[in-house]
Motif scaffolding. Structure first.
Motif, PDB file in Angstrom:
ATOM      1  N   GLY A  28      70.379 -53.865 -28.997  1.00  0.00           N
ATOM      2  CA  GLY A  28      69.275 -53.013 -28.532  1.00  0.00           C
ATOM      3  C   GLY A  28      69.164 -53.119 -27.031  1.00  0.00           C
ATOM      4  O   GLY A  28      68.806 -54.172 -26.506  1.00  0.00           O
ATOM      5  N   LEU A  29      69.517 -52.025 -26.353  1.00  0.00           N
ATOM      6  CA  LEU A  29      69.541 -52.056 -24.893  1.00  0.00           C
ATOM      7  C   LEU A  29      68.638 -50.987 -24.295  1.00  0.00           C
ATOM      8  O   LEU A  29      69.039 -50.217 -23.421  1.00  0.00           O
ATOM      9  CB  LEU A  29      70.983 -51.907 -24.378  1.00  0.00           C
ATOM     10  CG  LEU A  29      71.921 -53.059 -24.780  1.00  0.00           C
ATOM     11  CD1 LEU A  29      73.347 -52.747 -24.354  1.00  0.00           C
ATOM     12  CD2 LEU A  29      71.458 -54.377 -24.164  1.00  0.00           C
ATOM     13  N   MET A  32      63.863 -53.250 -22.350  1.00  0.00           N
ATOM     14  CA  MET A  32      63.627 -54.664 -22.667  1.00  0.00           C
ATOM     15  C   MET A  32      64.944 -55.398 -22.948  1.00  0.00           C
ATOM     16  O   MET A  32      65.197 -56.477 -22.403  1.00  0.00           O
ATOM     17  CB  MET A  32      62.693 -54.800 -23.864  1.00  0.00           C
ATOM     18  CG  MET A  32      61.271 -54.422 -23.564  1.00  0.00           C
ATOM     19  SD  MET A  32      60.478 -55.541 -22.392  1.00  0.00           S
ATOM     20  CE  MET A  32      59.806 -56.779 -23.486  1.00  0.00           C
ATOM     21  N   ARG A  52      73.313 -48.572 -29.925  1.00  0.00           N
ATOM     22  CA  ARG A  52      73.667 -47.273 -30.508  1.00  0.00           C
ATOM     23  C   ARG A  52      74.267 -46.356 -29.449  1.00  0.00           C
ATOM     24  O   ARG A  52      75.242 -45.650 -29.694  1.00  0.00           O
ATOM     25  CB  ARG A  52      72.412 -46.642 -31.125  1.00  0.00           C
ATOM     26  CG  ARG A  52      72.629 -45.267 -31.688  1.00  0.00           C
ATOM     27  CD  ARG A  52      71.357 -44.725 -32.290  1.00  0.00           C
ATOM     28  NE  ARG A  52      70.279 -44.578 -31.314  1.00  0.00           N
ATOM     29  CZ  ARG A  52      69.074 -44.110 -31.584  1.00  0.00           C
ATOM     30  NH1 ARG A  52      68.788 -43.744 -32.825  1.00  0.00           N
ATOM     31  NH2 ARG A  52      68.151 -43.998 -30.643  1.00  0.00           N
ATOM     32  N   ALA A  90      64.747 -49.342 -37.159  1.00  0.00           N
ATOM     33  CA  ALA A  90      65.986 -49.335 -36.359  1.00  0.00           C
ATOM     34  C   ALA A  90      66.876 -50.515 -36.750  1.00  0.00           C
ATOM     35  O   ALA A  90      68.106 -50.400 -36.751  1.00  0.00           O
ATOM     36  CB  ALA A  90      65.652 -49.372 -34.876  1.00  0.00           C
ATOM     37  N   ALA A  93      68.705 -49.495 -39.815  1.00  0.00           N
ATOM     38  CA  ALA A  93      69.709 -48.468 -39.481  1.00  0.00           C
ATOM     39  C   ALA A  93      70.955 -49.115 -38.870  1.00  0.00           C
ATOM     40  O   ALA A  93      72.081 -48.705 -39.155  1.00  0.00           O
ATOM     41  CB  ALA A  93      69.106 -47.442 -38.518  1.00  0.00           C
ATOM     42  N   ILE A  94      70.740 -50.139 -38.055  1.00  0.00           N
ATOM     43  CA  ILE A  94      71.868 -50.768 -37.362  1.00  0.00           C
ATOM     44  C   ILE A  94      72.585 -51.780 -38.252  1.00  0.00           C
ATOM     45  O   ILE A  94      73.817 -51.808 -38.310  1.00  0.00           O
ATOM     46  CB  ILE A  94      71.371 -51.458 -36.065  1.00  0.00           C
ATOM     47  CG1 ILE A  94      70.907 -50.402 -35.053  1.00  0.00           C
ATOM     48  CG2 ILE A  94      72.443 -52.361 -35.469  1.00  0.00           C
ATOM     49  CD1 ILE A  94      70.157 -50.978 -33.871  1.00  0.00           C
ATOM     50  N   SER A 112      58.766 -54.304 -31.957  1.00  0.00           N
ATOM     51  CA  SER A 112      57.367 -54.138 -32.378  1.00  0.00           C
ATOM     52  C   SER A 112      57.295 -53.474 -33.751  1.00  0.00           C
ATOM     53  O   SER A 112      58.073 -52.566 -34.049  1.00  0.00           O
ATOM     54  CB  SER A 112      56.643 -53.261 -31.350  1.00  0.00           C
ATOM     55  OG  SER A 112      55.400 -52.849 -31.847  1.00  0.00           O
ATOM     56  N   PRO A 140      56.335 -56.806 -19.380  1.00  0.00           N
ATOM     57  CA  PRO A 140      57.222 -55.648 -19.239  1.00  0.00           C
ATOM     58  C   PRO A 140      58.612 -56.076 -18.748  1.00  0.00           C
ATOM     59  O   PRO A 140      58.784 -57.215 -18.299  1.00  0.00           O
ATOM     60  CB  PRO A 140      56.500 -54.796 -18.186  1.00  0.00           C
ATOM     61  CG  PRO A 140      55.755 -55.787 -17.352  1.00  0.00           C
ATOM     62  CD  PRO A 140      55.368 -56.907 -18.280  1.00  0.00           C
ATOM     63  N   PRO A 141      59.576 -55.153 -18.819  1.00  0.00           N
ATOM     64  CA  PRO A 141      60.960 -55.507 -18.462  1.00  0.00           C
ATOM     65  C   PRO A 141      61.116 -56.204 -17.098  1.00  0.00           C
ATOM     66  O   PRO A 141      61.866 -57.179 -17.015  1.00  0.00           O
ATOM     67  CB  PRO A 141      61.681 -54.152 -18.497  1.00  0.00           C
ATOM     68  CG  PRO A 141      60.929 -53.371 -19.520  1.00  0.00           C
ATOM     69  CD  PRO A 141      59.489 -53.773 -19.360  1.00  0.00           C
ATOM     70  N   TYR A 188      50.897 -59.744 -31.499  1.00  0.00           N
ATOM     71  CA  TYR A 188      51.395 -58.712 -30.579  1.00  0.00           C
ATOM     72  C   TYR A 188      50.581 -57.434 -30.726  1.00  0.00           C
ATOM     73  O   TYR A 188      50.174 -56.831 -29.725  1.00  0.00           O
ATOM     74  CB  TYR A 188      52.881 -58.446 -30.863  1.00  0.00           C
ATOM     75  CG  TYR A 188      53.453 -57.366 -29.983  1.00  0.00           C
ATOM     76  CD1 TYR A 188      53.829 -57.627 -28.671  1.00  0.00           C
ATOM     77  CD2 TYR A 188      53.599 -56.060 -30.455  1.00  0.00           C
ATOM     78  CE1 TYR A 188      54.340 -56.636 -27.858  1.00  0.00           C
ATOM     79  CE2 TYR A 188      54.109 -55.061 -29.646  1.00  0.00           C
ATOM     80  CZ  TYR A 188      54.478 -55.351 -28.351  1.00  0.00           C
ATOM     81  OH  TYR A 188      54.968 -54.360 -27.541  1.00  0.00           O
TER      82      TYR A 188
END
Ligand code: NDP
Length: 308
Positions: A28-29, A32, A52, A90, A93-94, A112, A140-141, A188
């Motif tokens: 997951g890119l 984050m 993906r 997701a 799916a992956i 999340s 945040p990132p 969270y």
């Protein structure tokens, strides 16, 4: 959610994973995941990636990360696999097409979702022979990889303890909430309940200021001061709420309703959409309609908690 995980676990490949504490897979890119992978590279970790949309790995590959040719390859590369996805759907799916490769891996899922989805996702991973740790990142990132940031974790204590040094690369602090996989997700979500509407309140103030020729940067210092002062209100009201004390000694809901009327009308007069303050006004109206207008607006907590 997929079924028959045990069957997949039974077919798990026997590849020996890398046991080095300084290697990690990031799946997951988005902003984050990219920031997390970059933080690991900065700390000298060997980083394997999968996304993906493969092009999102380009800058990280230039910095030394390895883009796996398949999800299975990404899973088999390391014991520790970080998932940073939009949601738990997701993950399915992956990972479903590579489900057999989940066995033996520790999946730290920083995506999340609801506490129930986190619990179900953890059961799915466990059924495949893997270990799941739920996480909720609170920065945040741009702040990933910095010391004064924190992440909630919940799930097996042993996995948390084993991988804690690697988890502290993502945020300098970690907050383990217990074995229940849903707890980190809950903590969270509680933060998001506060964060999103607070920021939308600020966007509303910016829109209203803009209608009067003021820029966001003109009001930013006052908004920041307002947010900084919120701690006082939280500290003041929290013990009173826990004690069931909603006395109208420092504020009364009828005053709050009048104030929100002023906000709604100031907004409408300026031609700005009043939907957001009108929703807040409606909560005050319900407290007053319940005959509690002389009580503190903290009464709204009880009203919101009513079921049905
Ligand atoms: P994004 O939604 O921007 O990206 C998440 C990743 O999920 C991408 O790699 C995307 O792949 C992948 N993805 C989404 N749906 C699918 C799917 N159906 N199949 C395969 N891959 C999928 O999220 P962020 O990077 O911003 O955040 C990641 C998580 O961290 C989220 O859960 C978010 O709530 C949480 N978070 C975010 C913060 C932030 O400020 N951004 C702060 C704190 C937590 P692709 O690149 O191919 O689209």
């Amino acid at each position: 959610m997929p079924s028959a995980p045990q069957a997949a676990a039974a077919q798990a490949p026997t590849h020996a994973p890398t046991h080095s504490p300084s290697s990690v897979t990031v799946i997951g890119l988005g902003p984050m995941g990219q920031a997390m992978a970059a933080a690991y590279l900065d700390r000298g970790y060997r980083v394997t990636l999968w996304n993906r949309t493969p092009s999102r790995a380009d800058a990280l590959v230039e910095q030394g990360a390895v883009l796996a040719g398949s999800v299975e390859e990404a899973l088999l590369a390391n014991d520790l696999v970080i998932l940073s996805l939009t949601d738990f759907d997701a993950m399915y799916a992956i990972l479903e097409p590579a489900a057999a490769a989940v066995a033996g891996r520790t999946l730290v899922n920083l995506s999340s979702d609801t506490p129930e989805k986190a619990r179900a996702g953890a059961r799915w991973v466990t059924g495949l022979g893997g270990t799941h740790l739920t996480g909720g990142v609170l920065c945040p990132p741009p702040l990933i990889g910095t010391p004064d940031t924190s992440t909630f974790y919940s799930g097996p204590r042993e996995a948390y303890d084993t991988f804690r040094p690697a988890l502290e690369v993502i945020t300098g602090k970690t907050d383990y909430r217990g074995e229940d996989q849903g707890l980190a997700a809950l903590m969270y979500q509680l933060n998001m309940v506060i964060f999103w509407p607070s920021m939308i309140a600020y966007w509303h103030a910016v829109a209203l200021a803009g209608a009067h020729g003021l820029k966001a940067t003109d009001i930013a210092p006052y908004a920041a001061e307002n947010f900084a002062g919120m701690g006082h209100f939280i500290d003041f009201y929290s013990p009173r709420i826990d004690a069931g004390n909603h006395a109208g000694d420092v504020d009364r809901t009828s005053m709050g309703l009048a104030s929100m009327e002023h906000v709604v009308h100031t907004t409408a007069d300026a031609g700005v959409d009043p939907a957001f303050p009108a929703a807040v006004r409606e909560i005050f109206q319900r407290v007053v309609a319940a005959g509690q207008g002389a009580d503190s607006f903290s009464r709204a907590v009880e009203l919101m908690g009513q079921k049905g």
